[in-house]
Design an enzyme around this catalytic site. Sequence first.
Site, PDB file in Angstrom:
ATOM      1  N   LYS A  50       0.848  -1.198   0.000  1.00 31.04           N
ATOM      2  CA  LYS A  50       0.000   0.000   0.000  1.00 31.04           C
ATOM      3  C   LYS A  50       0.886   1.250   0.000  1.00 31.04           C
ATOM      4  O   LYS A  50       1.521   1.569   0.998  1.00 31.04           O
ATOM      5  CB  LYS A  50      -0.926   0.043   1.219  1.00 31.04           C
ATOM      6  CG  LYS A  50      -2.006   1.106   1.017  1.00 31.04           C
ATOM      7  CD  LYS A  50      -2.535   1.723   2.284  1.00 31.04           C
ATOM      8  CE  LYS A  50      -1.716   2.834   2.852  1.00 31.04           C
ATOM      9  NZ  LYS A  50      -1.659   4.079   2.056  1.00 31.04           N
ATOM     10  N   CYS A  89      13.629  10.440   7.150  1.00 28.12           N
ATOM     11  CA  CYS A  89      13.538   9.942   8.529  1.00 28.12           C
ATOM     12  C   CYS A  89      14.871  10.160   9.243  1.00 28.12           C
ATOM     13  O   CYS A  89      14.908  10.307  10.459  1.00 28.12           O
ATOM     14  CB  CYS A  89      13.154   8.478   8.533  1.00 28.12           C
ATOM     15  SG  CYS A  89      14.099   7.498   7.381  1.00 28.12           S
TER      16      CYS A  89
HETATM   17  P1  NDP Z   1       2.143   8.253   8.213  1.00 27.11           P
HETATM   18  O1  NDP Z   1       2.914   7.495   9.200  1.00 27.11           O
HETATM   19  O2  NDP Z   1       0.714   8.567   8.475  1.00 27.11           O
HETATM   20  O3  NDP Z   1       2.132   7.501   6.780  1.00 27.11           O
HETATM   21  C1  NDP Z   1       2.943   6.449   6.404  1.00 27.11           C
HETATM   22  C2  NDP Z   1       2.104   5.347   5.765  1.00 27.11           C
HETATM   23  O4  NDP Z   1       1.228   4.797   6.738  1.00 27.11           O
HETATM   24  C3  NDP Z   1       1.212   5.819   4.633  1.00 27.11           C
HETATM   25  O5  NDP Z   1       1.106   4.834   3.642  1.00 27.11           O
HETATM   26  C4  NDP Z   1      -0.117   6.011   5.343  1.00 27.11           C
HETATM   27  O6  NDP Z   1      -1.214   5.961   4.486  1.00 27.11           O
HETATM   28  C5  NDP Z   1      -0.112   4.819   6.266  1.00 27.11           C
HETATM   29  N1  NDP Z   1      -1.020   4.923   7.396  1.00 27.11           N
HETATM   30  C6  NDP Z   1      -1.504   6.034   8.001  1.00 27.11           C
HETATM   31  N2  NDP Z   1      -2.334   5.686   9.014  1.00 27.11           N
HETATM   32  C7  NDP Z   1      -2.366   4.340   9.050  1.00 27.11           C
HETATM   33  C8  NDP Z   1      -3.024   3.394   9.866  1.00 27.11           C
HETATM   34  N3  NDP Z   1      -3.837   3.759  10.859  1.00 27.11           N
HETATM   35  N4  NDP Z   1      -2.840   2.082   9.634  1.00 27.11           N
HETATM   36  C9  NDP Z   1      -2.026   1.678   8.639  1.00 27.11           C
HETATM   37  N5  NDP Z   1      -1.378   2.529   7.818  1.00 27.11           N
HETATM   38  C10 NDP Z   1      -1.540   3.843   8.020  1.00 27.11           C
HETATM   39  O7  NDP Z   1       2.929   9.556   7.886  1.00 27.11           O
HETATM   40  P2  NDP Z   1       2.328  10.955   7.405  1.00 27.11           P
HETATM   41  O8  NDP Z   1       2.219  10.903   5.944  1.00 27.11           O
HETATM   42  O9  NDP Z   1       1.074  11.295   8.151  1.00 27.11           O
HETATM   43  O10 NDP Z   1       3.449  11.953   7.857  1.00 27.11           O
HETATM   44  C11 NDP Z   1       3.395  12.442   9.170  1.00 27.11           C
HETATM   45  C12 NDP Z   1       4.751  12.426   9.783  1.00 27.11           C
HETATM   46  O11 NDP Z   1       5.255  11.100   9.799  1.00 27.11           O
HETATM   47  C13 NDP Z   1       5.796  13.189   9.019  1.00 27.11           C
HETATM   48  O12 NDP Z   1       5.733  14.542   9.283  1.00 27.11           O
HETATM   49  C14 NDP Z   1       7.044  12.543   9.545  1.00 27.11           C
HETATM   50  O13 NDP Z   1       7.359  13.083  10.792  1.00 27.11           O
HETATM   51  C15 NDP Z   1       6.664  11.103   9.704  1.00 27.11           C
HETATM   52  N6  NDP Z   1       7.080  10.296   8.552  1.00 27.11           N
HETATM   53  C16 NDP Z   1       8.179   9.533   8.683  1.00 27.11           C
HETATM   54  C17 NDP Z   1       8.627   8.816   7.614  1.00 27.11           C
HETATM   55  C18 NDP Z   1       9.839   7.964   7.696  1.00 27.11           C
HETATM   56  O14 NDP Z   1      10.437   7.694   6.672  1.00 27.11           O
HETATM   57  N7  NDP Z   1      10.192   7.484   8.855  1.00 27.11           N
HETATM   58  C19 NDP Z   1       7.986   8.882   6.305  1.00 27.11           C
HETATM   59  C20 NDP Z   1       6.793   9.678   6.289  1.00 27.11           C
HETATM   60  C21 NDP Z   1       6.388  10.368   7.376  1.00 27.11           C
HETATM   61  P3  NDP Z   1      -1.764   7.303   3.776  1.00 27.11           P
HETATM   62  O15 NDP Z   1      -0.619   8.178   3.526  1.00 27.11           O
HETATM   63  O16 NDP Z   1      -2.340   6.769   2.546  1.00 27.11           O
HETATM   64  O17 NDP Z   1      -2.764   7.877   4.701  1.00 27.11           O
END
Ligand code: NDP
Length: 532
Positions: free
Chosen positions: A228, A338
């Site tokens: 996903k 990250c």
């Molecule tokens: P998320 O953690 O929400 O998103 C990462 C993935 O998880 C996406 O595919 C998202 O889907 C999915 N997701 C979201 N909620 C759920 C859930 N309840 N169950 C299963 N999967 C889920 O990151 P965000 O996009 O909201 O970004 C927010 C913050 O997260 C950023 O500002 C950053 O701090 C951190 N982040 C860290 C990353 C890393 O590489 N460690 C990468 C991205 C973000 P969808 O996007 O389709 O909602």
Amino acid sequence: MKTTSSRPQSTARSPKTTNGRHNGKGGVHRGPTQPVPQVSSKVSSWLARPKHNLIDGQWVPAASGKTFASPNPADGSVLARVPDGDREDIDRAVKAARKAFERGNWRRMTPSERGQLLWRVGDLLLEHADEFAELESLDNGKPRAVARAADVPLAADLFHYMAGWATKLEGSTIPISVPYAPGARFHAFTLREPVGVVGQIIPWNFPLLMAAWKLGPALATGNCVVLKPAEQTPLSALRLGELLLQAGLPEGVVNVVTGYGETAGAALAAHEDVDKVAFTGSTEVGKLIVRAASGNLKKVSLELGGKSPNIVFQDTTNLEAAIQGAANAIFFNHGQCCCAGSRLLVEKVIFDEVVSGVAQAAKQIKLGPGLAPDTQMGPLVSEEQLNRVTRYLHQGKQDGACYVTGGSRSGEQGYFVQPTVATGVNPRMSIVREEIFGPVVVAEPFTTLEEVIPRVNATPYGLAAGVWTKDIAKAHRVAAELKAGTVWINCYNIFDAALPFGGYKQSGWGREMGHEVLELYTETKAVVVNIS
Ligand code: NDP
């Protein structure tokens, strides 16, 4: 955070905007000095085709028929509409993956054939590198040149590297004694077997590369996958799905379902017939994944957030390189990494010089749309991310931080943020403690090694760190004492398919890449044969 929102919606959430000229305090935000190239005919004709999910080797719309828009973060225009997959689509994809795992040709493929297939995927990515770089730039906002130089070749290299492992998943023979069976003889050995059906949930910061990090090892070890991608950046995963079929991957081995995290992602993490879930994203959602996975106790691997320190000692070999390294550590990919070096710790005697050097570098960064050839930093990925980063900047100012450069949004259109350097901070401030995930670095002076180590370790995160010194003993000592999954010495952001990557503490569980990742995707079976 999307976890608390009442979505899903089925329309683009981004306002339509146009390309304008703005002068920002940090970074040079301007219309490109050369005209922004048009989207190539190859990419625009691909974008124009209807987008479907890949399930059981077929391209199918969402069961609900709903779609959502993937907008271009540089101008808000809609690039394509993709299926709004939910629980039903995830269930169909899991069934397809289960069928492929238990009964398909995949199980009968030799390791060598599996390896060759993965190698072909790497080759195909390189063949289509320009197209993927363009797609990634359009969907994520990053400069096309960066995607072409880093994201795409790294993704291809990951498949090539993992191709080699398919034939090297060896068990071992183990001499056993069995004290309660005197005189008996046994031949004991272990087998490495795939875990089964794997759910993979990836973020938007390196969409193609994260898909490669996840798919490469899962496939090399013989698993079947439901992937996903993030709602903001679903396009390269769909295009990659086409290449996987072109490379000869049997139906159902990789299924790609686009959708929202709260619906499709949550359904995948909780699905009773998924044996393992691999996640990259926020620590907050990582915790939700762990809870969702507890229903059937599926295995979980997590690559989560960070607040990574970059420590510059006064005896650094080359101050210029350290300054440039510190700027790259935070500003690469607009700080949406990250492992971004978002905490810059500088030995007091060179603090002003380093801060002013990094601020200077920040001011010179050219902001613009990813497709413009002179763009060095594009927009943040979404309006949500723009709001999140600017909220942090606002809070930092209220808390008393001083922005040497930057400190706010750049322009009124698109999701641009000024590259920002903050000083005058303290450990109680949210901009010092929390992951901002934008081009914002907080700089703090320190006086001794003994003082700085506990300071940087006093965080719930532990993903990465940088150290700049020419004192080899000091470098090794600091590397040993830092609680971080990766330590870069006199460099930053050095990645390789052969190097394990992952976090201590709340930065994650498990390691991706290198041979260590194979542990995440295999079960060890002990076999004992009575040969008495
Ligand atoms: P998320 O953690 O929400 O998103 C990462 C993935 O998880 C996406 O595919 C998202 O889907 C999915 N997701 C979201 N909620 C759920 C859930 N309840 N169950 C299963 N999967 C889920 O990151 P965000 O996009 O909201 O970004 C927010 C913050 O997260 C950023 O500002 C950053 O701090 C951190 N982040 C860290 C990353 C890393 O590489 N460690 C990468 C991205 C973000 P969808 O996007 O389709 O909602």
